[in-house]
Design a protein around this motif. Structure first.
Motif, PDB file in Angstrom:
ATOM      1  N   GLY A 561      55.605  41.408  34.806  1.00 48.88           N
ATOM      2  CA  GLY A 561      54.310  40.778  34.556  1.00 48.88           C
ATOM      3  C   GLY A 561      53.225  41.624  35.171  1.00 48.88           C
ATOM      4  N   ARG A 562      52.142  41.856  34.437  1.00 50.11           N
ATOM      5  CA  ARG A 562      51.105  42.781  34.915  1.00 50.11           C
ATOM      6  C   ARG A 562      49.753  42.353  34.373  1.00 50.11           C
ATOM      7  N   ILE A 563      48.762  42.291  35.254  1.00 47.61           N
ATOM      8  CA  ILE A 563      47.386  41.965  34.881  1.00 47.61           C
ATOM      9  C   ILE A 563      46.461  42.948  35.579  1.00 47.61           C
ATOM     10  N   ILE A 564      45.521  43.515  34.836  1.00 49.79           N
ATOM     11  CA  ILE A 564      44.422  44.280  35.426  1.00 49.79           C
ATOM     12  C   ILE A 564      43.134  43.678  34.872  1.00 49.79           C
ATOM     13  N   ALA A 565      42.238  43.279  35.742  1.00 51.36           N
ATOM     14  CA  ALA A 565      40.990  42.665  35.289  1.00 51.36           C
ATOM     15  C   ALA A 565      39.817  43.252  36.054  1.00 51.36           C
ATOM     16  N   LYS A 566      38.783  43.605  35.312  1.00 47.29           N
ATOM     17  CA  LYS A 566      37.557  44.150  35.909  1.00 47.29           C
ATOM     18  C   LYS A 566      36.409  43.210  35.565  1.00 47.29           C
ATOM     19  N   MET A 567      35.623  42.883  36.574  1.00 48.87           N
ATOM     20  CA  MET A 567      34.509  41.962  36.356  1.00 48.87           C
ATOM     21  C   MET A 567      33.493  42.141  37.477  1.00 48.87           C
ATOM     22  N   ASN A 568      32.394  41.396  37.358  1.00 48.90           N
ATOM     23  CA  ASN A 568      31.366  41.449  38.392  1.00 48.90           C
ATOM     24  C   ASN A 568      31.644  40.472  39.527  1.00 48.90           C
ATOM     25  N   ALA A 569      32.254  39.327  39.183  1.00 49.32           N
ATOM     26  CA  ALA A 569      32.467  38.303  40.198  1.00 49.32           C
ATOM     27  C   ALA A 569      33.665  37.446  39.829  1.00 49.32           C
ATOM     28  N   LEU A 570      34.405  37.006  40.848  1.00 46.19           N
ATOM     29  CA  LEU A 570      35.552  36.108  40.685  1.00 46.19           C
ATOM     30  C   LEU A 570      35.345  34.943  41.644  1.00 46.19           C
ATOM     31  N   VAL A 571      35.019  33.789  41.069  1.00 45.21           N
ATOM     32  CA  VAL A 571      34.657  32.629  41.870  1.00 45.21           C
ATOM     33  C   VAL A 571      35.431  31.383  41.465  1.00 45.21           C
ATOM     34  N   ASP A 572      35.766  31.237  40.198  1.00 47.00           N
ATOM     35  CA  ASP A 572      36.289  29.987  39.659  1.00 47.00           C
ATOM     36  C   ASP A 572      37.599  29.566  40.339  1.00 47.00           C
ATOM     37  N   PRO A 573      37.655  28.367  40.957  1.00 46.55           N
ATOM     38  CA  PRO A 573      38.865  27.939  41.676  1.00 46.55           C
ATOM     39  C   PRO A 573      40.092  27.813  40.777  1.00 46.55           C
ATOM     40  N   GLN A 581      49.390  31.484  41.539  1.00 49.59           N
ATOM     41  CA  GLN A 581      50.680  31.064  40.985  1.00 49.59           C
ATOM     42  C   GLN A 581      51.395  32.244  40.333  1.00 49.59           C
ATOM     43  N   ALA A 582      50.624  33.086  39.640  1.00 51.15           N
ATOM     44  CA  ALA A 582      51.218  34.262  39.002  1.00 51.15           C
ATOM     45  C   ALA A 582      51.761  35.223  40.052  1.00 51.15           C
ATOM     46  N   SER A 583      51.010  35.422  41.123  1.00 48.95           N
ATOM     47  CA  SER A 583      51.463  36.304  42.194  1.00 48.95           C
ATOM     48  C   SER A 583      52.754  35.774  42.816  1.00 48.95           C
ATOM     49  N   GLN A 584      52.845  34.481  42.973  1.00 43.66           N
ATOM     50  CA  GLN A 584      54.015  33.889  43.623  1.00 43.66           C
ATOM     51  C   GLN A 584      55.310  34.131  42.854  1.00 43.66           C
ATOM     52  N   VAL A 585      55.204  34.294  41.527  1.00 41.78           N
ATOM     53  CA  VAL A 585      56.422  34.536  40.739  1.00 41.78           C
ATOM     54  C   VAL A 585      56.614  36.021  40.451  1.00 41.78           C
ATOM     55  N   GLY A 586      55.743  36.872  41.028  1.00 39.19           N
ATOM     56  CA  GLY A 586      55.974  38.305  40.929  1.00 39.19           C
ATOM     57  C   GLY A 586      55.072  39.085  40.007  1.00 39.19           C
ATOM     58  N   VAL A 587      54.084  38.455  39.377  1.00 41.95           N
ATOM     59  CA  VAL A 587      53.154  39.194  38.522  1.00 41.95           C
ATOM     60  C   VAL A 587      52.328  40.135  39.394  1.00 41.95           C
ATOM     61  N   GLN A 588      52.270  41.412  39.008  1.00 41.60           N
ATOM     62  CA  GLN A 588      51.478  42.406  39.726  1.00 41.60           C
ATOM     63  C   GLN A 588      50.047  42.366  39.196  1.00 41.60           C
ATOM     64  N   ILE A 589      49.102  42.126  40.082  1.00 38.56           N
ATOM     65  CA  ILE A 589      47.718  41.882  39.669  1.00 38.56           C
ATOM     66  C   ILE A 589      46.790  42.835  40.404  1.00 38.56           C
ATOM     67  N   ASP A 590      46.030  43.596  39.654  1.00 31.03           N
ATOM     68  CA  ASP A 590      44.978  44.456  40.208  1.00 31.03           C
ATOM     69  C   ASP A 590      43.644  43.969  39.692  1.00 31.03           C
ATOM     70  N   LEU A 591      42.748  43.676  40.604  1.00 30.52           N
ATOM     71  CA  LEU A 591      41.425  43.173  40.255  1.00 30.52           C
ATOM     72  C   LEU A 591      40.364  44.164  40.721  1.00 30.52           C
ATOM     73  N   ILE A 592      39.455  44.496  39.824  1.00 35.00           N
ATOM     74  CA  ILE A 592      38.319  45.362  40.151  1.00 35.00           C
ATOM     75  C   ILE A 592      37.080  44.476  40.071  1.00 35.00           C
ATOM     76  N   VAL A 593      36.616  44.008  41.225  1.00 36.90           N
ATOM     77  CA  VAL A 593      35.539  43.022  41.290  1.00 36.90           C
ATOM     78  C   VAL A 593      34.380  43.629  42.066  1.00 36.90           C
ATOM     79  N   ARG A 594      33.298  43.918  41.370  1.00 35.62           N
ATOM     80  CA  ARG A 594      32.182  44.614  42.012  1.00 35.62           C
ATOM     81  C   ARG A 594      31.560  43.801  43.139  1.00 35.62           C
ATOM     82  N   GLY A 595      31.292  42.519  42.891  1.00 28.54           N
ATOM     83  CA  GLY A 595      30.519  41.727  43.832  1.00 28.54           C
ATOM     84  C   GLY A 595      31.319  40.640  44.502  1.00 28.54           C
TER      85      GLY A 595
END
Length: 719
Positions: A561-573, A581-595
């Motif tokens: 499982g793999r996610i890469i997401a780029k955005m200006n802001a990550l706030v939504d609960p 939840q995705a991280s807990q089951v092993g999904v590799q997640i890279d986030l590029i969040v400017r602010g």
């Protein structure tokens, strides 16, 4: 290998410990901006620019975010943020975090940058440093150019405390009557329509190493302060102190009660000019307690709302020095290039319009989707020219587009007016509620309406933030739809400063989706299904959650499982919780969040498979890209939406799937380059701090923005 570890049953992913505070996270972003002004690797004038941006950002932060917190406190709002803080606790925490940053900013400018500017022949003088010739020049200049504009205002029982304008410099002046010995306080406003830094004529510049300096000048408030005797003749000038206030500047428009939205916003703009409540006072550190007490009492503030400054106030005005013709003290110029497929079109732009040629914008788009990456690709020669050609093409029947923020001299607006004058059907949704662009948008809306353009002002309760254009063209017996979907505004000025993506396409299903979206925006359509588009507030939230959950299912089935997401802001609960939840089951997640990033990475058992970086550089990172591995059948999206509640629920947004395999590959390469950045990237730590990446001893520097510049240059000739 992924760290697959299921959460313990008692793990509560809504626990405040797993969330960073939004307001404090924004301060950390602005601190990274400040660091660019401190970093010696940044050219000198560019460092001044970042100091100015830090100040400008902070002004808006106080006008909107701090003002909102103060309103909540005044209304006794007790709701807690996801990180468990009340409005008062947030305000206390941000003040504590902010004060050392402000001190660092001013100390660095006064102690480091001013001496370095002097060494380069740029002299920002204090009045006490002037020679007699310079003082004589300023005396004449003051009498002729400044004095007639000034209005001193007395403060006494017959003269109540005057209105103080938002973000303007002022002098609090103490004068004494020589006959009675009585002291009085007066206020002198520094005019905002005069230049902040006054330059001396060349013959009065300071000598530097036997030659003339490049620039020599002085702040205007010092010129006014040392000629106060002209404003208070017969009085003894005891002392003066510069101060500046910040007011609540957010608009409150009750859309559902407004008969005319434009009129309602204009009324609110008039209130903004008068100004809302004061939320901050900036004073020179030498300002005595008695003057501070008067300011606090008259503004209805507390001592915690005062910010002491050593040296100059309003450092956002340092942007002035970027106008100096000193390329050696700035970043090397980057000239946007024309995408290779548009080179042939660009050579035909200036030909007589009666000459028809098969090699036009529309024929290029028919050959396949075209990806644009600004500012490395020329906005003028791509998006702007696409709309301009559509406006003049006799086969184009209709143009529809959304405008959120645009320039005050927008060529795109002029093209739309030209299209309407040629009796094309032109529909433009102008978002009147775009913060701090309301007045400009009202101006353009009126001009468009007068030219025959059908102007829509948005939807009640929603801001239209999406950036889309739809062109309908008659081709033989067939109507073909051409579209542009982007991540940035239709603004040729910010397109040179912001990194954004866009796609030009004539794919039938994408055109059909945009037709449905415009019907949703302008009519009573309640369309819920879109084939390619993710639309907020219709289906974007649910689709993003579903895409994350799909990666979870792949992991649970023994796949990657793999996610890469780029955005200006990550706030939504909800989105953050789903990522946990995705991280807990092993999904590799890279986030590029400017602010702002409210997600806490690297927490064992919760987010240990999530990494977050922020890229702060020459250009403002503004593009949004979302990549989902999908067990090898990858999906990648671009669009206008961040993962914030306002974008998912309270704005109209459009995110499109990229179907062309070569374009999808290019986007994945772009994400990979940013993830490898070791020059402008900062890594978010589990404690909320950011650590700037640096190349290892045997590792080359990877500057993602410079790499993209080089890639663009190699792809084609320079415009």
């Amino acid at each position: 290998m992924p760290k697959v570890k299921k959460a313990a049953p008692e793990t509560n992913l809504s626990d405040p410990q797993y969330y960073f505070n939004r307001e404090l996270s924004w301060l950390e972003f602005n601190n990274r901006v400040l660091h660019e002004g401190v970093d010696t690797r940044t050219p000198l004038l560019e460092r001044l620019k970042f100091i100015a941006i830090f100040s400008s950002n902070l002004d808006e932060y106080f006008m909107v975010r701090v003002a909102a917190l103060k309103e909540q406190i005044g209304a006794q709002v007790s709701n807690l943020t996801p990180d468990g803080r009340s409005p008062q606790e947030q305000l206390d925490a941000l003040i504590q975090r902010l004060r050392p940053m402000v001190v660092q900013q001013h100390d660095h400018f006064e102690q480091k940058l001013r001496p370095q500017l002097t060494a380069k022949g740029i002299h920002i003088l204090n009045y006490k440093d002037l020679n007699e010739e310079q003082r004589s020049y300023l005396r004449s200049y003051f009498q002729e150019k400044i004095f007639p504009v000034l209005t001193p205002l007395a403060i006494d029982p017959s003269h109540p405390f005057p209105y103080i304008s938002n973000l303007r410099l002022n002098l609090a002046v103490i004068v004494k009557n020589p006959d009675t010995g009585e002291k009085r306080l007066a206020r002198v406003k520094v005019p905002n329509n005069l230049t902040r830094f006054l330059s001396f004529p060349r013959e009065l510049h300071l000598n530097q190493n036997g030659g003339l300096s490049i620039w020599t000048g002085i702040p205007i408030e010092q010129v006014i302060a040392h000629h106060l005797e002209f404003l208070f003749p017969g009085m003894d000038i005891q002392e003066y102190h510069v101060f500046r206030i910040t007011r609540d500047a957010d608009l409150e428009v009750q859309e559902d009660e407004a008969d005319d939205l434009m009129l309602a916003i204009e009324q609110e703009l008039r209130k903004r000019r008068l100004g809302g409540s004061v939320v901050r006072i900036e004073v020179e550190s030498s300002t005595p307690a008695a003057v501070r007490k008067v300011l606090i009492q008259e503004m209805g503030l507390e001592s915690s709302d005062i910010y002491e400054v050593e040296g100059l106030l309003s450092l956002k005005d340092l942007m002035f020095f970027m106008t100096l013709p000193l390329p050696e003290l700035k970043d090397p110029p980057c000239i946007p290039v024309i995408p290779p497929r548009l080179l042939r079109v660009s050579k035909l732009i200036d030909r007589n319009s009666s000459q028809r040629n098969q090699e036009d914008f529309f024929s290029v788009i028919r050959q396949g989707d075209l990806m644009l990456h600004h500012p490395y690709h020329s906005f003028t020669a791509s998006v702007q020219q696409f709309i301009t050609q559509a406006a003049h093409d006799p086969d184009v029947l209709a143009i529809k587009m959304t405008l959120y923020r645009t320039a005050d001299d927008s060529p795109i607006i002029k093209a739309l007016i030209a299209a309407a004058e040629r009796e094309k059907q032109v529909t433009v949704l102008v978002e009147l509620k775009a913060r701090f662009d309301e007045e400009n948008n009202i101006l353009w809306a009126r001009k468009l309406e007068k030219s025959g353009v059908h102007v829509v002002y948005g939807m009640v309760g929603l801001k239209t933030h999406t950036k889309v254009t739809l062109v309908v063209r008659q081709e033989n017996n067939y109507l073909r739809r051409y579209v542009h979907i982007g991540t940035g505004n239709y603004n040729h000025k910010t397109a040179k400063l912001y990194t954004d993506l866009g796609i030009l396409s004539c794919a039938e299903d994408v055109g059909a989706d945009l037709t449905g979206l415009f019907n949703y925006l302008t009519g009573y359509s309640r369309q819920q299904f879109y084939k390619n588009l993710l639309v907020a507030p219709v289906n974007l939230r649910n689709r993003i959650v579903a895409l994350i959950q799909r990666e979870m299912e792949h992991c649970q089935n023994g796949n990657a499982g793999r996610i890469i997401a780029k955005m200006n802001a990550l706030v939504d609960p909800q989105i953050i919780k789903t990522l946990y939840q995705a991280s807990q089951v092993g999904v590799q997640i890279d986030l590029i969040v400017r602010g702002i990033c409210c997600l806490r990475p690297g927490v064992q058992g919760v987010s240990e498979n999530i990494r977050v970086i922020s890229i702060i550089g020459r250009y403002l990172e503004h593009s949004r890209v979302f990549h989902f591995h999908n067990n090898g059948e990858e999906e990648i999206f671009i669009g206008s939406a961040d993962w914030m509640g306002r974008n998912l629920d309270r704005r109209v947004e459009a995110v499109t799937s990229i179907k062309d395999p070569s374009l999808a590959t290019n986007l994945k390469e772009m994400l990979g380059i940013m993830l490898a950045d070791n020059r402008q990237a900062w890594e978010l730590q589990a404690d909320g701090s950011y650590i700037q990446r640096r190349p290892g001893s045997n590792e080359p520097e990877q500057n993602s923005q410079q790499i993209f510049m080089n890639m663009a240059l190699k792809s084609t000739e320079i415009v």
